[in-house]
Design a protein around this motif. Sequence first.
Motif, PDB file in Angstrom:
ATOM      1  N   ASN A 152       0.818  -1.208   0.000  1.00  0.00           N
ATOM      2  CA  ASN A 152       0.000   0.000   0.000  1.00  0.00           C
ATOM      3  C   ASN A 152       0.854   1.261   0.000  1.00  0.00           C
ATOM      4  OD1 ASN A 152      -2.339  -1.425  -0.074  1.00  0.00           O
ATOM      5  ND2 ASN A 152      -2.690  -1.375   2.126  1.00  0.00           N
TER       6      ASN A 152
ATOM      7  N   TYR B 261      -6.961  -0.741  -0.790  1.00  0.00           N
ATOM      8  CA  TYR B 261      -8.044  -0.915  -1.756  1.00  0.00           C
ATOM      9  C   TYR B 261      -9.098  -1.857  -1.188  1.00  0.00           C
ATOM     10  CZ  TYR B 261      -5.441   1.302  -5.570  1.00  0.00           C
ATOM     11  OH  TYR B 261      -4.781   2.199  -6.367  1.00  0.00           O
TER      12      TYR B 261
ATOM     13  N   VAL C  42      -7.774  -4.697 -12.319  1.00  0.00           N
ATOM     14  CA  VAL C  42      -6.502  -4.981 -11.646  1.00  0.00           C
ATOM     15  C   VAL C  42      -5.586  -3.760 -11.699  1.00  0.00           C
ATOM     16  CG1 VAL C  42      -4.410  -6.388 -11.735  1.00  0.00           C
ATOM     17  CG2 VAL C  42      -6.652  -7.466 -12.026  1.00  0.00           C
TER      18      VAL C  42
ATOM     19  N   ARG D 277      -7.744  -0.767  -9.567  1.00  0.00           N
ATOM     20  CA  ARG D 277      -8.472  -1.021  -8.322  1.00  0.00           C
ATOM     21  C   ARG D 277      -7.719  -1.974  -7.401  1.00  0.00           C
ATOM     22  NH1 ARG D 277     -10.551   2.916  -9.608  1.00  0.00           N
ATOM     23  NH2 ARG D 277     -12.763   3.377  -9.953  1.00  0.00           N
ATOM     24  N   THR D 278      -6.443  -2.190  -7.693  1.00  0.00           N
ATOM     25  CA  THR D 278      -5.594  -3.013  -6.827  1.00  0.00           C
ATOM     26  C   THR D 278      -4.225  -2.346  -6.727  1.00  0.00           C
ATOM     27  OG1 THR D 278      -4.555  -4.408  -8.519  1.00  0.00           O
ATOM     28  CG2 THR D 278      -6.763  -5.068  -7.741  1.00  0.00           C
TER      29      THR D 278
END
Length: 790
Positions: free
Chosen positions: A36, A306, A361, A364-365
Amino acid sequence: MMLKERVTVTTVAVAVLAVATLYALARFSGSSRVHNHCQVLQRSGWWVDNSSLVWQPQGCTQRQYGYDDVVRCMKSPRTTSVGQYALFIGDSTVRDKFFAWARLVDVDVNNDTKVHSDITVRWPGEPGIAALFVWDPYLKGEVAQQVLHGAYNETLEQPRLVLLGAGAWHLRYANESGGIVNWRRTMDGVVQRLAESRRDGAAPIADHVYLSPVAPVVPDKLTPERHATLNPEAITWMNAYMQAAELPVFSSWADMARARPLETTDGLHYSAGLERAAVNVLLNRVCNRDTIDPHPPMRTTCCFEYPAPGIFVRWYAAATLTALALLVAHARWATIPRIVPSAATLRQLLVFGGILLIMFVCDRTPLFEKLHKHYIAWVFTAMLALATVGGAATWSADKSEAFLGRAQTDEWKGWMQIVILAYHAMNASGVSGIYNPVRVLVAMYLFMTGYGHCCFFYAKRDYGLRRLTAVLLRTNVLAIALAYVMGTSYMDYYFAPLSSAWVLIVWATMRVAPAANYTHLAWAKLAASAVIMCLINGLHLWPFALLERLGVMWSAREWEFRFGTDIYIVYVGMAVALVRLQYGSQLLVHPRWPQLVRWSVPASILGLVLYFYFELTRASKFEYNKWHPYVSPLPVLCFIVLRNANAYLRSHSSAMFRAAGLISLELFIAQFHLFLAADTKAILVLVDSRLWFVNFGVTAFVFVGLCQALGSASGTITAWLMAKVSVDAPAADIPMTELPVAADRPRALDRLASDPPLLARLTCLPIFDSLALRWVIGIFALVLLNNYYD
């Protein structure tokens, strides 16, 4: 040949993406602090250019914090601390961070208090929120020891954040402080206390505890006394020691200072702008979990978790896997039930579904990194120059010399889309002189909508639902699917709803009293339609209240701005079409026509000069927006005249731009999550965030290759959804102009016309041949899905 080139580009793009994915997976960490980007936020980054103070953490995008954000952060219900304040303890470099924090309350706060004293700043209207600075350059004072041992009381409540910093005074006054040796003992003690505070049952220090690095110095600017004691090599060693001891130090602050020696006047303390950027990094580390909404748009990716994929994404993935299983069944079994779509259709459904999941992917990741967009004039210019060279190198003859022929309009859409992509990638919207012409490019698209559809209805006299539905499906299938998969709003992909609305308006204008289209009354119809639409938009008569009752929450303000900004250009396109169709033959034989043609070229050049002078002299893009509906037809018409000035120009076009024009819709919509990222606020990183140009080229290539596949798949899905459903029904009459690649159209229609959707095959009832019924069922299904999604 075109099909082979398209497949080759797409295949190579998929292979490159596969390699990039493997590379990203190899670097991916299961630790949330790592994937993250909390850790790299503290440790590394760079300034985006040599002139501005815009900091880019490695691989993620920051939030720019303000007063309200800090209030929300300090009052977070997730906090375990008692006090709602930030505590800064240390020397003058820590004090600089404190003042940068305090200026979020009052930009005029200055260090005009006693030099070596404690300072308190409170948030107006929020008595519990404050920032405190304690002067303690050796971290040996009572407050520092009380904090490190978690010995809080009524006088000193547990803070939300603690920032500690020391080192400069250990070097400056080595005889008094014990120098580096004592500094090292102090850091070792901090390491020990932090380890003890993490044990079960131990007294916690605060929600967040961090250390400031020893500020790098610029020797040439130091006073003689500081120059003799503040050794740069010693400072580098001290910062490396803190990192090696795994202290929570903001090493990125040292990188900020080292890369900006001009931001200090005394060689030790840095400018308010640099300190503001440093504190913004701190706020992103401390507050993002509490201030960022985990729902789209997801524009901040530093220190952001996320959310798990939603129900629609899981459904969509299951449907894509089902298509894959059915495709395998086609290859293995000789006989397939009639309810199963053909292998060709399944293949395109699989491509469409797979690319949308790739977008999920990417955006959103945390698998792929994201970088802030930043405008750099020479890079933007180089992009356009490179595109111009590519377009010129592929200049070739066409089969037709027609005015605004298909090859010319494809080329037109292509180069405009390339400019728009560069404009978005470089965040050039903040430059009024670039924003204004790009608004004209959108107007050009809408001009073609009015011109093209008016010509079709005039020539074909086909006002039935079949052609209209095919156009709307082709325009909207990607935007609607993305809205559900990505959790965004359909209005975010504004060109799809805008183009669809104008297609319906052109259809309605031509459909009412169609016989008048071939008389002078056509002009009265255009005028009446324009007046009606101006009244609807100006008086806020759009049915947004009804949509809200149905659970559809669209922004009325955004729609009225988008629609109103280009409200006249579609009618200009229709007017040009009517002039050409009704009076074209008469104009060509008019005795003054050659003279008009000769003068039209210099007049058009003058018109473009006047337009650019006008737009460049507006005070801001907001002022220009007020004029845009009235001035945008001028550059559009001038360009058309110049582009069609002679037979050579009409009969030649750029193959590269034509290829881009064939997939311009996919390029515009897919860029939101496949070329850009963080819902258009960042650049997607497929290679390495430090290799900006390499990454840009690789990402752009993958993006174009997948958009070509999307264009083919969208055309197939449109034909599939438009097919007749009854067993004995004739083949679907889908206009060839709605499929993406010219060479594929007849064969695709022959293959797909009798290949109806799954639900229709299950019923095989002639009643489902009714497009009106399909419209009702489709809208009802979307409303239900929208309410379920909310």
